[in-house]
Write a protein that holds these residues in place. Structure first.
Motif, short mmCIF file in Angstrom:
data_model
loop_
_atom_site.label_atom_id
_atom_site.label_comp_id
_atom_site.label_asym_id
_atom_site.label_seq_id
_atom_site.Cartn_x
_atom_site.Cartn_y
_atom_site.Cartn_z
N LEU A 1 -6.80 -30.19 -35.99
CA LEU A 1 -8.54 -31.00 -35.58
C LEU A 1 -7.67 -32.66 -35.49
CD1 LEU A 1 -11.09 -29.41 -35.35
CD2 LEU A 1 -9.47 -29.49 -33.62
N GLY A 2 -7.91 -33.32 -35.03
CA GLY A 2 -8.18 -34.76 -35.70
C GLY A 2 -6.08 -35.56 -35.53
N GLN A 3 -5.22 -34.19 -35.54
CA GLN A 3 -4.26 -35.21 -35.66
C GLN A 3 -3.25 -35.74 -34.18
OE1 GLN A 3 -1.01 -32.20 -36.42
NE2 GLN A 3 0.77 -32.55 -35.86
N GLN A 4 -2.83 -36.58 -34.22
CA GLN A 4 -2.96 -37.98 -33.95
C GLN A 4 -1.04 -37.57 -32.96
OE1 GLN A 4 -2.20 -42.03 -34.95
NE2 GLN A 4 -4.44 -42.39 -33.77
N ILE A 5 -0.80 -37.47 -31.61
CA ILE A 5 0.62 -37.39 -31.01
C ILE A 5 1.12 -38.11 -30.94
CG2 ILE A 5 1.56 -36.01 -29.03
CD1 ILE A 5 -0.15 -34.06 -29.26
N LYS A 6 2.77 -38.99 -30.91
CA LYS A 6 2.39 -39.86 -30.26
C LYS A 6 3.93 -40.34 -30.01
CE LYS A 6 -0.40 -43.34 -33.83
NZ LYS A 6 0.89 -44.15 -34.77
N VAL A 7 4.16 -41.68 -29.16
CA VAL A 7 5.64 -40.85 -28.41
C VAL A 7 6.97 -41.25 -29.31
CG1 VAL A 7 4.78 -42.70 -27.13
CG2 VAL A 7 5.91 -43.90 -28.59
N ASP A 8 6.61 -41.11 -30.83
CA ASP A 8 7.71 -40.82 -31.30
C ASP A 8 8.51 -39.17 -31.65
OD1 ASP A 8 5.89 -42.50 -32.16
OD2 ASP A 8 6.72 -42.43 -34.86
N ALA A 9 7.29 -38.72 -30.76
CA ALA A 9 7.24 -37.38 -30.71
C ALA A 9 8.86 -37.17 -29.40
CB ALA A 9 6.57 -36.14 -30.10
N GLU B 1 6.16 -49.10 -31.12
CA GLU B 1 4.86 -50.17 -31.56
C GLU B 1 3.90 -50.32 -30.56
OE1 GLU B 1 6.42 -53.68 -33.29
OE2 GLU B 1 8.52 -52.77 -34.23
N ARG B 2 4.48 -49.98 -29.65
CA ARG B 2 3.27 -50.09 -28.46
C ARG B 2 3.20 -49.48 -27.85
NH1 ARG B 2 6.32 -55.22 -24.89
NH2 ARG B 2 8.05 -54.45 -25.54
N ASN B 3 3.83 -48.09 -27.89
CA ASN B 3 3.24 -46.69 -27.34
C ASN B 3 3.95 -46.63 -26.03
OD1 ASN B 3 1.63 -45.63 -29.65
ND2 ASN B 3 0.11 -46.97 -28.48
N LEU B 4 5.44 -46.93 -25.57
CA LEU B 4 5.87 -47.01 -24.51
C LEU B 4 7.23 -45.92 -24.60
CD1 LEU B 4 6.59 -50.53 -24.03
CD2 LEU B 4 4.75 -49.07 -23.17
N ILE B 5 7.45 -45.44 -23.15
CA ILE B 5 8.12 -44.78 -23.09
C ILE B 5 9.09 -45.34 -22.12
CG2 ILE B 5 9.73 -42.61 -22.84
CD1 ILE B 5 7.13 -41.11 -23.77
#
Lengths: 212, 121
Positions: A93-101, A183-187
């Protein structure tokens, strides 16, 4: 089955690759998504993780929604989405999923809502041919015959007719990730995706037949 | 959160060239195109009249026309492409419209444009 990420379509542009070719790309601002619930077979009958995306003001949500998000110490978020998983215990719970995935060159599927076109006619909705526009013809955009006469005496179900077009869920499969900007959460994704800029999209690793 | 256009412009800005000259329709330009030849790179010059400008931002294109061995040749260059090494303005021409497609129907002396001297090279 694997976890994807929710994001917002920002629009399209083009980038040049190493060989100087111009590649059309769609820019998506995705995540960070926060895991708000981990569902297991024991507790829920199926296994999945639920993620939240799209920060909003607290007053935009009601008490039950806020209470649900408070369990994972999550800020008020607009959208919740579940990803079915074999093994959800890897997530807390509370784990972040970011674009690095995601990584450059990966194939992905993008799920979104297509642009609504309202009540559309035969040509636009089903690509029917139109009638002649001149030489005395009055049959311009009419559908033609919808079936035989006395037998069967009805129009078969599923006959393609005018009606609401667009505004439905569309999956675009096997798109390529061109660039990931954590950095900017972009794909940056090669090609077009459903919806207008500002639309919610769901980016998941490509499901390929025969692969798990 | 949504400043979509700003973000897109910043992505474009990474690949946009800043050292390009100001080019007008009607100018005669020399474009250096990088070509691959047997694993080696070299620059091939292409000289002609700009008959159209199209697009904006990173998607800006020039249509350059020349007559080569009696045959009209037109090439479209994305000016921010890394395949374009340089663009040099050789002559400023006087044009009264934005698209000089009428030059396609002309031959010989009629394709000339008057030179203008009020714009610096």
């Amino acid at each position: 089955m694997s976890v994807g990420i929710l994001g917002t379509k920002l629009g399209m542009t083009q980038v040049f690759d190493e060989t100087g070719k111009a590649i059309p790309v769609t820019v998506i601002q995705a995540g960070p998504c926060i895991v708000t619930q981990v569902k297991t077979i024991q507790t829920d009958g199926y296994s999945a993780v639920q993620v939240a995306y799209g920060e909003v003001k607290q007053k935009a949500l009601n008490k039950p929604e806020l209470g649900h998000l408070a369990k994972s110490n999550c800020a008020p978020m607009r959208h919740l989405h579940e990803y079915r998983l074999e093994n959800p215990s890897e997530f807390q719970l509370g784990q972040q999923i970011k674009v690095d995935a995601f990584s450059t060159g990966q194939t992905i599927d993008v799920i979104g809502t297509s642009i609504g076109r309202g009540f559309a006619g035969y040509q636009k909705r089903h690509n029917f041919k139109r009638g002649p526009m001149s030489h005395g013809s009055k049959n311009h955009r009419a559908p033609g015959s919808t079936g035989a006469g006395t037998t069967p005496g009805r129009v078969y179900p599923g006959k393609r007719m005018a009606g609401r077009l667009g505004g439905s869920q569309v999956t675009i499969r096997k798109l390529t990730v061109i660039r990931v900007d954590s950095e900017r959460n972009l794909i940056l994704i090669k090609g077009a995706i459903p919806g207008k800029p500002g639309a919610l999209v769901n980016v998941v690793p490509a499901t390929i037949v025969g692969h798990k | 959160m949504l400043h979509a256009q700003e973000i897109i412009r910043s992505i474009e800005a990474e690949q946009m060239k800043s050292d390009l000259p100001i080019i007008y329709v009607g100018d005669t330009v020399k474009v250096g195109v990088i070509i691959q030849e047997g694993g080696k790179e070299r620059t091939q010059p292409y000289e002609g009249v700009v008959i159209a400008k199209r697009g904006s931002g990173i998607n800006q294109n020039l249509t350059v026309r020349k007559v080569f061995q009696g045959i009209g040749v037109e090439r479209v260059f994305p000016i921010h492409s890394p395949q374009i090494e340089n663009i040099k303005v050789l002559r400023r021409g006087k044009a009264r419209r934005a698209k000089l497609y009428y030059l396609r129907d002309r031959i010989g002396k009629a394709t000339r444009l008057k030179q203008r001297f009020d714009r610096a090279l």
